[in-house]
Structures are given as C-alpha cells and as structure tokens.
Design a protein around this motif. Structure first.
Motif, PDB file in Angstrom:
ATOM      1  N   GLU A  28       0.836  -1.192   0.000  1.00  0.00           N
ATOM      2  CA  GLU A  28       0.000   0.000   0.000  1.00  0.00           C
ATOM      3  C   GLU A  28       0.870   1.241   0.000  1.00  0.00           C
ATOM      4  N   GLU A  29       0.457   2.233  -0.775  1.00  0.00           N
ATOM      5  CA  GLU A  29       1.190   3.481  -0.832  1.00  0.00           C
ATOM      6  C   GLU A  29       0.759   4.388   0.324  1.00  0.00           C
ATOM      7  N   GLU A  30       1.652   5.292   0.680  1.00  0.00           N
ATOM      8  CA  GLU A  30       1.316   6.239   1.719  1.00  0.00           C
ATOM      9  C   GLU A  30       0.273   7.220   1.206  1.00  0.00           C
ATOM     10  N   GLU A  31      -0.542   7.725   2.119  1.00  0.00           N
ATOM     11  CA  GLU A  31      -1.568   8.672   1.728  1.00  0.00           C
ATOM     12  C   GLU A  31      -0.924   9.949   1.195  1.00  0.00           C
ATOM     13  N   GLU A  32      -1.586  10.534   0.187  1.00  0.00           N
ATOM     14  CA  GLU A  32      -1.108  11.779  -0.376  1.00  0.00           C
ATOM     15  C   GLU A  32      -1.128  12.866   0.695  1.00  0.00           C
ATOM     16  N   GLU A  33      -0.039  13.639   0.768  1.00  0.00           N
ATOM     17  CA  GLU A  33       0.025  14.711   1.731  1.00  0.00           C
ATOM     18  C   GLU A  33      -0.591  15.977   1.146  1.00  0.00           C
ATOM     19  N   GLY A  34      -1.165  16.773   1.993  1.00  0.00           N
ATOM     20  CA  GLY A  34      -1.675  18.062   1.576  1.00  0.00           C
ATOM     21  C   GLY A  34      -3.007  18.026   0.873  1.00  0.00           C
ATOM     22  N   LEU A  35      -3.719  16.894   0.864  1.00  0.00           N
ATOM     23  CA  LEU A  35      -5.019  16.795   0.213  1.00  0.00           C
ATOM     24  C   LEU A  35      -6.124  16.818   1.265  1.00  0.00           C
ATOM     25  N   SER A  36      -7.194  17.470   0.908  1.00  0.00           N
ATOM     26  CA  SER A  36      -8.332  17.542   1.830  1.00  0.00           C
ATOM     27  C   SER A  36      -9.029  16.199   1.909  1.00  0.00           C
ATOM     28  N   ASP A  37      -9.837  16.025   2.953  1.00  0.00           N
ATOM     29  CA  ASP A  37     -10.585  14.785   3.105  1.00  0.00           C
ATOM     30  C   ASP A  37     -11.499  14.556   1.914  1.00  0.00           C
ATOM     31  N   GLU A  38     -12.095  15.628   1.391  1.00  0.00           N
ATOM     32  CA  GLU A  38     -12.999  15.506   0.256  1.00  0.00           C
ATOM     33  C   GLU A  38     -12.241  15.019  -0.980  1.00  0.00           C
ATOM     34  N   THR A  39     -11.040  15.617  -1.184  1.00  0.00           N
ATOM     35  CA  THR A  39     -10.225  15.205  -2.338  1.00  0.00           C
ATOM     36  C   THR A  39      -9.764  13.768  -2.196  1.00  0.00           C
ATOM     37  N   LEU A  40      -9.362  13.383  -0.982  1.00  0.00           N
ATOM     38  CA  LEU A  40      -8.925  12.007  -0.750  1.00  0.00           C
ATOM     39  C   LEU A  40     -10.057  11.015  -1.030  1.00  0.00           C
ATOM     40  N   LYS A  41     -11.295  11.420  -0.700  1.00  0.00           N
ATOM     41  CA  LYS A  41     -12.429  10.555  -0.976  1.00  0.00           C
ATOM     42  C   LYS A  41     -12.563  10.325  -2.478  1.00  0.00           C
ATOM     43  N   TRP A  42     -12.406  11.394  -3.265  1.00  0.00           N
ATOM     44  CA  TRP A  42     -12.520  11.253  -4.712  1.00  0.00           C
ATOM     45  C   TRP A  42     -11.361  10.435  -5.287  1.00  0.00           C
ATOM     46  N   VAL A  43     -10.191  10.598  -4.687  1.00  0.00           N
ATOM     47  CA  VAL A  43      -9.044   9.793  -5.114  1.00  0.00           C
ATOM     48  C   VAL A  43      -9.315   8.316  -4.854  1.00  0.00           C
ATOM     49  N   LYS A  44      -9.912   8.031  -3.687  1.00  0.00           N
ATOM     50  CA  LYS A  44     -10.256   6.640  -3.370  1.00  0.00           C
ATOM     51  C   LYS A  44     -11.307   6.117  -4.345  1.00  0.00           C
ATOM     52  N   ASP A  45     -12.301   6.934  -4.673  1.00  0.00           N
ATOM     53  CA  ASP A  45     -13.312   6.512  -5.645  1.00  0.00           C
ATOM     54  C   ASP A  45     -12.672   6.249  -7.004  1.00  0.00           C
ATOM     55  N   LEU A  46     -11.743   7.133  -7.378  1.00  0.00           N
ATOM     56  CA  LEU A  46     -11.054   6.976  -8.663  1.00  0.00           C
ATOM     57  C   LEU A  46     -10.270   5.663  -8.697  1.00  0.00           C
ATOM     58  N   ASP A  47      -9.640   5.333  -7.574  1.00  0.00           N
ATOM     59  CA  ASP A  47      -8.875   4.090  -7.500  1.00  0.00           C
ATOM     60  C   ASP A  47      -9.796   2.881  -7.634  1.00  0.00           C
ATOM     61  N   ASP A  48     -10.959   2.935  -6.991  1.00  0.00           N
ATOM     62  CA  ASP A  48     -11.925   1.843  -7.087  1.00  0.00           C
ATOM     63  C   ASP A  48     -12.398   1.662  -8.530  1.00  0.00           C
ATOM     64  N   ILE A  49     -12.642   2.783  -9.210  1.00  0.00           N
ATOM     65  CA  ILE A  49     -13.066   2.721 -10.616  1.00  0.00           C
ATOM     66  C   ILE A  49     -11.973   2.105 -11.468  1.00  0.00           C
ATOM     67  N   GLN A  50     -10.726   2.509 -11.201  1.00  0.00           N
ATOM     68  CA  GLN A  50      -9.609   1.980 -11.979  1.00  0.00           C
ATOM     69  C   GLN A  50      -9.468   0.471 -11.798  1.00  0.00           C
ATOM     70  N   VAL A  51      -9.752  -0.008 -10.589  1.00  0.00           N
ATOM     71  CA  VAL A  51      -9.714  -1.453 -10.337  1.00  0.00           C
ATOM     72  C   VAL A  51     -10.719  -2.169 -11.230  1.00  0.00           C
ATOM     73  N   GLU A  52     -11.907  -1.589 -11.373  1.00  0.00           N
ATOM     74  CA  GLU A  52     -12.923  -2.200 -12.226  1.00  0.00           C
ATOM     75  C   GLU A  52     -12.491  -2.186 -13.694  1.00  0.00           C
ATOM     76  N   ILE A  53     -11.851  -1.097 -14.108  1.00  0.00           N
ATOM     77  CA  ILE A  53     -11.337  -1.029 -15.488  1.00  0.00           C
ATOM     78  C   ILE A  53     -10.285  -2.112 -15.706  1.00  0.00           C
TER      79      ILE A  53
END
Length: 262
Positions: A28-53
């Motif tokens: 697992e990679e370390e969490e991105e620094e300097g990102l808001s909780d809202e942005t991190l949520k979207w990053v997590k959603d993006l990662d989930d979508i990429q897994v499906e792709i």
C-alpha cells in the motif's frame, strides 16, 4: 493486419502482467500529503473505478489469447503446407535473409555456404501463447554439422522476464564457422571478432531481438521478402507498418500504466 494486432495483443498482455506483478509487490502506498478529506475521498473513488477497469482489461487480455490460440490452430495446416513448398525452392531462406536489411548484415560468406542447406523455418507458439515460443531451423544433410534441426526457445515468466535456450551445434571437424579465425601471425582472434549468424545459437546468448524479427516480421509472409529482390523501400514500408502497430500496443499499455499510477 489481424496477425499483427494479435501479436501486439500478446505483447501487451505480457507487459500488463509484468506491471501487475510489480504493483502487487509494492504494498500500500502512503496517503497523499496536503489533500483535503474531500479530495482524498474522490481519489479513493477513482482508484476503485480503476480497479474495475483493470478487471475488464484482464478479461480483454484473455479474449485476445483465446483468439490467438484459435487462429494458430487454423493457420497451422497452411504453415505446414507452406514449409513443404519452401523446401522445394533452392536457397529460399538464405535469399530471404540476404534480402532483408535487419538480417543481411548478420550473414557472413561462410554462413551463406551453411544456410544453403537450410530447408525450412518453423515458428511455434507454446500452448500458453503468452509463455513464449520456439523457432526451429531444419537442415538437409550437410558437411558442416551433425544436427538435422537447430532450435531457439523464448520462455516468458509470469513476471515478463525472458529466458532463452538454444540447441548446441555439433560441428564437424574443421567446419565451425563461429570459430575465431587465425590472424596473419597464426594466432586465434577473439570471439567478438567473429561475425556469424550461428553465434545466435550460443547457449549463453540471451538476445531476443532477432527472434522477434523472425517471428513477427519474416515468418508471417517470407515470400514477400524472398521476392523483393532486396527492395529496401518496399520492405521499409512494411517495417514501418509493423512498428506503428507495435507502438500503438506499447502506448496503450503505457497509458494504462499511467492510469494505474494516477
């Protein structure tokens, strides 16, 4: 065109699997620094979508391999008939190698004498096509070596690492065209001074490029090269078409890898 696309597909599968294996070992990679909780949520959603792709990409890879296996079965009887016809054409493969710029510089005068006895070349994918292939050279009885066949095999691991194995050539006394020649003082020159196609069968040689040239560029239509008379312009156009197909496959894999890293 279909053959080129399938070959590109198999190459992409190997690159994709190699990338996936590497990613699995990274943890697992370390969490991105300097990102808001809202942005991190979207990053997590993006990662989930990429897994499906990626799941769909894996399914596509399997379909490519299924198609390749099916068409290999359909092509095989015609490859066998083609080899039978080629065996009746004097010096077919010698002429083909000499006509083709990527291989003509590898053929010494001594090699030409040996390759006059080359009757057929056969490229055989392994049952699991992504695991590799072999190239078999069949020779008529000749004064140079005892072998009736010389083979080179390319084995790809699940991680995409290639291991190359070769036949050992059993040269007849005084007929080894790979032996370093003597200089004017009678001393043997070192092996790097030897230019011979047959050094490719050195068991220590792990070079893959010539195998890919034979498999992907020469084997699909050797008659075209044989009949070209060494017309470099015409052959160069064919090479450009092949390279464009290969570049498209590599770009697709690289784009996919870039999406993963995102």
């Amino acid at each position: 065109l279909l053959l080129c696309c399938l070959c590109v597909g198999v190459s992409w599968v190997r690159m994709s699997e190699k990338r996936r294996k590497t990613e699995e070992g990274e943890g697992e990679e370390e969490e991105e620094e300097g990102l808001s909780d809202e942005t991190l949520k979207w990053v997590k959603d993006l990662d989930d979508i990429q897994v499906e792709i990626e799941k769909i990409n894996d399914q596509a890879s399997e379909k490519v391999l299924e198609i390749e296996c099916e068409f290999n079965k359909q092509r095989r009887p015609f490859f066998d008939k083609r080899n039978e016809a080629i065996a009746h054409i004097p010096e077919f493969w010698l002429t083909t190698f000499l006509n083709y710029p990527p291989t003509q510089g590898l053929i010494s005068d001594e090699d030409q004498a040996v390759l006059k006895f080359l009757q057929t070349i056969d490229v055989q994918d392994f049952e699991d096509v992504k695991s590799g292939y072999r190239i078999v050279f069949k020779f008529a009885s000749n004064p140079f070596f005892e072998n009736e066949e010389l083979a080179k095999e390319f084995h790809y691991s699940p991680e995409g690492v290639c291991k190359v194995t070769s036949s050992i050539i059993h040269w007849k006394p005084g007929k080894n065209v790979c032996a370093p020649p003597a200089d004017s003082k009678g001393s043997k020159r070192t092996a790097p001074d030897v230019v011979s196609f047959f050094t490719w069968f050195d068991p220590e040689d792990q070079e893959q490029e010539l195998g890919e040239v034979i498999k992907e560029r020469m084997w699909p239509n050797p008659l075209e090269i044989f009949s070209s008379g060494g017309d470099e312009d015409a052959l160069a156009e064919d090479d450009e078409d092949y390279e464009e197909e290969g570049d498209e496959g590599e770009e697709y894999a690289e784009d996919d890898e870039g999406d993963d890293n995102a």
